[in-house]
Scaffold this motif. Structure first.
Motif, PDB file in Angstrom:
ATOM      1  N   ARG A  20       0.860  -1.158   0.029  1.00  0.00           N
ATOM      2  CA  ARG A  20      -0.142  -0.004   0.095  1.00  0.00           C
ATOM      3  C   ARG A  20       0.802   1.214  -0.106  1.00  0.00           C
ATOM      4  O   ARG A  20       2.054   1.346   0.597  1.00  0.00           O
ATOM      5  N   ILE A  21       0.476   2.199  -0.730  1.00  0.00           N
ATOM      6  CA  ILE A  21       1.119   3.518  -0.820  1.00  0.00           C
ATOM      7  C   ILE A  21      -0.172   4.296  -0.236  1.00  0.00           C
ATOM      8  O   ILE A  21      -1.136   4.690  -0.739  1.00  0.00           O
ATOM      9  N   VAL A  22      -0.032   5.122   1.160  1.00  0.00           N
ATOM     10  CA  VAL A  22      -1.104   6.070   1.541  1.00  0.00           C
ATOM     11  C   VAL A  22      -0.605   7.265   1.501  1.00  0.00           C
ATOM     12  O   VAL A  22       0.546   7.706   1.754  1.00  0.00           O
ATOM     13  N   CYS A  23      -1.392   8.140   0.988  1.00  0.00           N
ATOM     14  CA  CYS A  23      -1.094   9.690   0.798  1.00  0.00           C
ATOM     15  C   CYS A  23      -2.097  10.468   1.459  1.00  0.00           C
ATOM     16  O   CYS A  23      -3.422  10.224   1.595  1.00  0.00           O
ATOM     17  N   PHE A  24      -1.421  11.542   2.420  1.00  0.00           N
ATOM     18  CA  PHE A  24      -2.340  12.408   2.941  1.00  0.00           C
ATOM     19  C   PHE A  24      -2.037  13.712   2.322  1.00  0.00           C
ATOM     20  O   PHE A  24      -0.962  14.238   2.641  1.00  0.00           O
ATOM     21  N   VAL A  25      -3.069  14.259   1.738  1.00  0.00           N
ATOM     22  CA  VAL A  25      -3.042  15.689   1.187  1.00  0.00           C
ATOM     23  C   VAL A  25      -4.289  16.643   1.259  1.00  0.00           C
ATOM     24  O   VAL A  25      -5.266  15.896   1.537  1.00  0.00           O
ATOM     25  N   ASN A  26      -4.049  17.719   1.289  1.00  0.00           N
ATOM     26  CA  ASN A  26      -5.275  18.529   1.727  1.00  0.00           C
ATOM     27  C   ASN A  26      -5.691  19.418   0.461  1.00  0.00           C
ATOM     28  O   ASN A  26      -6.759  20.095   0.930  1.00  0.00           O
ATOM     29  N   ASP A  27      -5.539  19.194  -0.802  1.00  0.00           N
ATOM     30  CA  ASP A  27      -6.119  19.771  -1.787  1.00  0.00           C
ATOM     31  C   ASP A  27      -6.221  18.793  -3.029  1.00  0.00           C
ATOM     32  O   ASP A  27      -5.592  17.834  -3.090  1.00  0.00           O
ATOM     33  N   THR A  49      -3.046  15.995   6.841  1.00  0.00           N
ATOM     34  CA  THR A  49      -1.585  16.433   6.759  1.00  0.00           C
ATOM     35  C   THR A  49      -0.736  15.354   7.536  1.00  0.00           C
ATOM     36  O   THR A  49      -1.309  14.404   8.013  1.00  0.00           O
ATOM     37  N   ILE A  50       0.628  15.810   7.803  1.00  0.00           N
ATOM     38  CA  ILE A  50       1.491  14.923   8.591  1.00  0.00           C
ATOM     39  C   ILE A  50       0.724  14.505   9.793  1.00  0.00           C
ATOM     40  O   ILE A  50       1.069  13.377  10.336  1.00  0.00           O
ATOM     41  N   ARG A  51      -0.032  15.377  10.343  1.00  0.00           N
ATOM     42  CA  ARG A  51      -0.555  15.027  11.783  1.00  0.00           C
ATOM     43  C   ARG A  51      -1.369  13.887  11.552  1.00  0.00           C
ATOM     44  O   ARG A  51      -1.952  12.981  12.441  1.00  0.00           O
ATOM     45  N   ILE A  70       3.270  18.858   4.616  1.00  0.00           N
ATOM     46  CA  ILE A  70       3.465  19.252   5.717  1.00  0.00           C
ATOM     47  C   ILE A  70       3.183  20.968   5.416  1.00  0.00           C
ATOM     48  O   ILE A  70       3.572  21.719   6.435  1.00  0.00           O
ATOM     49  N   SER A  71       2.248  21.262   4.609  1.00  0.00           N
ATOM     50  CA  SER A  71       2.085  22.708   4.314  1.00  0.00           C
ATOM     51  C   SER A  71       1.064  23.190   5.742  1.00  0.00           C
ATOM     52  O   SER A  71       0.092  22.583   5.804  1.00  0.00           O
ATOM     53  N   GLY A  72       1.435  24.263   5.792  1.00  0.00           N
ATOM     54  CA  GLY A  72       0.849  24.975   7.234  1.00  0.00           C
ATOM     55  C   GLY A  72       1.025  24.485   8.427  1.00  0.00           C
ATOM     56  O   GLY A  72       0.833  24.850   9.352  1.00  0.00           O
ATOM     57  N   PRO A  76       7.455  21.857  11.055  1.00  0.00           N
ATOM     58  CA  PRO A  76       7.511  20.323  10.410  1.00  0.00           C
ATOM     59  C   PRO A  76       8.579  19.247  11.057  1.00  0.00           C
ATOM     60  O   PRO A  76       8.272  18.215  11.122  1.00  0.00           O
ATOM     61  N   PHE A  77       9.566  19.867  11.353  1.00  0.00           N
ATOM     62  CA  PHE A  77      10.718  18.851  11.970  1.00  0.00           C
ATOM     63  C   PHE A  77      10.433  18.263  13.336  1.00  0.00           C
ATOM     64  O   PHE A  77      10.355  16.953  13.488  1.00  0.00           O
ATOM     65  N   THR A  78       9.574  18.836  14.136  1.00  0.00           N
ATOM     66  CA  THR A  78       8.960  18.158  15.094  1.00  0.00           C
ATOM     67  C   THR A  78       7.924  17.303  14.883  1.00  0.00           C
ATOM     68  O   THR A  78       7.958  16.116  15.512  1.00  0.00           O
ATOM     69  N   GLU A  79       6.921  17.484  13.818  1.00  0.00           N
ATOM     70  CA  GLU A  79       5.943  16.544  13.542  1.00  0.00           C
ATOM     71  C   GLU A  79       6.629  15.301  12.811  1.00  0.00           C
ATOM     72  O   GLU A  79       6.273  14.214  13.042  1.00  0.00           O
ATOM     73  N   LEU A  80       7.808  15.517  12.063  1.00  0.00           N
ATOM     74  CA  LEU A  80       8.552  14.411  11.399  1.00  0.00           C
ATOM     75  C   LEU A  80       9.274  13.513  12.508  1.00  0.00           C
ATOM     76  O   LEU A  80       9.281  12.488  12.367  1.00  0.00           O
TER      77      LEU A  80
END
Length: 401
Positions: A20-27, A49-51, A70-72, A76-80
């Motif tokens: 599986r390739i899972v993608c999280f995008v907002n647009d 998003t990454i969250r 990671i837009s917005g 982002p480094f903390t979330e990564l």
């Protein structure tokens, strides 16, 4: 910060059990680009998003690759780091975002990410940069060097394919500042020259029938300058002329144009004979254009099938023109008949489009709304669009303020 997130394993059996390739995008632009560019993969596209990706990984790590936005995100480094704590080492992780700075890109790759892509995403960007990193599939977009060919194919007469081709060529040149050729292959009764208020140059028919006669001066004789960046190559042959267009001639003309122009927008006659196949084969984008009519829907399905058989399904896009026109089929009927939403929608822009034709001027100069509706097509083709402020720039501005 050294986070080994997604270094691709040299050999991995996880492809078999977890593909599986899972993608999280907002647009939707990013979602559409990922669908096209990763077509054929076991793909799941979700809003977020990454969250959202982090929340998924708390209970579901059964995947081969992860693409996340990671837009917005302010940090982002903390979330990564949080992502790294949950993500299995053999999962390939790619990130998309708003930042276009090379230092940001390098810092992300140093973490072990498979790839970072700036928005707006396009099908070509995903094919060229992301697909090889995730799937090792470098043959997905094997197209030789030269100018970028875009074909416009009308599924029915009068659907506006020539008008879209003309104005797309003009807006491509305006947006990218590149050299653009508009090639009208309707050698009999072609409308591009009429719509632009110019007379076709000589030589196109000769070159298409006998490539040996298309010398280095061919372009100087055949190309009519529309403006400083756009040239029209067309013909005006008699309706009773017996044309003998050859595949070699088509390849030669395209080759000459691709040496001189960054983009070649081709108005393709339909149905196209085998001699025209090289145009479709060399096109990076084939726009199948239709109106919301029964004949348009029927022909569009057949035309898409023909393009897929010639060049593969990753290059064909459906463009619904004059959407919402009085008397046309409702959008839901179009979606049901096509089996999916059209990739691009240009609404009915009223009588101004017809007035532009009668005046012999580009519709872009007469119908202000057209530019906005062509912008997504230009962005998909060129990758050039409205760039948002980068995350680093926003942070810097906040500190300086």
């Amino acid at each position: 910060m050294n986070i080994a997130i997604a270094a691709p394993p040299e050999e991995s059996t996880s492809i078999v059990t977890r593909n599986r390739i899972v993608c999280f995008v907002n647009d939707e632009i990013s979602a559409a680009a990922l669908r096209k560019g990763l077509e054929g993969a076991n793909l799941s596209i979700r809003r977020g998003t990454i969250r959202n990706a982090i929340r998924m990984l708390e209970s579901d790590t059964d995947l081969f690759a992860l693409v996340t936005d990671i837009s917005g995100i302010d940090d982002p480094f903390t979330e990564l780091e949080r992502l790294a704590g949950l993500c299995p080492p053999d999962v390939r992780v790619a990130v998309i975002g708003e930042n276009r700075e090379i230092t940001f890109y390098r810092e992300l790759l140093e973490l072990g990410l498979a790839e970072y892509l700036p928005r707006p995403l396009t099908r070509d960007l995903v094919l060229d940069q992301l697909r090889p990193k995730l799937l090792g599939d470098t043959a997905a977009n094997q197209i030789d060097r030269g100018g970028h060919v875009v074909s416009i194919c009308g599924a029915q007469g009068g659907a506006g394919a020539t008008s879209i081709a003309i104005n797309l060529a003009l807006q491509l040149a305006e947006t990218t500042k590149a050299k653009v050729a508009l090639l009208d292959l309707h050698l009999q009764g072609g409308e591009a020259a009429v719509m632009l208020g110019v007379r076709p140059g000589p030589g196109l028919r000769i070159a298409l029938e006998n490539p040996m006669r298309a010398d280095t001066l061919f372009l100087e004789r055949a190309a009519i300058e529309v403006n400083e960046r756009v040239c029209l190559v067309s013909a005006d042959e008699d309706l009773d002329a017996q044309l003998e267009i050859t595949e070699a001639g088509v390849r030669h003309v395209l080759g000459l144009l691709r040496q001189r122009f960054n983009y070649i927008v081709v108005d393709v006659p339909v149905p196209f004979p085998p001699s025209i196949y090289p145009v479709i084969t060399l096109s990076r984008h084939v726009m199948v254009l239709l109106e919301a009519e029964v004949t348009g829907l029927r022909n569009a399905h057949a035309l898409r099938t023909a393009v897929i058989n010639i060049a593969g399904k990753d290059r064909v896009f459906t463009l619904l023109n004059r959407a919402g026109r009085p008397g046309g089929l409702p959008r839901a009927a179009v979606v049901k008949a096509m089996g999916a939403e059209p990739d691009i929608v240009v609404p009915d822009l009223g009588k101004g489009m017809t007035e532009a034709v009668n005046l012999g001027i580009p519709a872009l100069k007469h119908v202000r709304k057209l530019r906005r509706h062509l912008a997504p097509i230009v962005r998909e083709i060129s990758g050039v669009g409205a760039e948002r402020k980068s995350w680093w720039r926003r942070v810097l501005t906040a500190h300086l303020g």
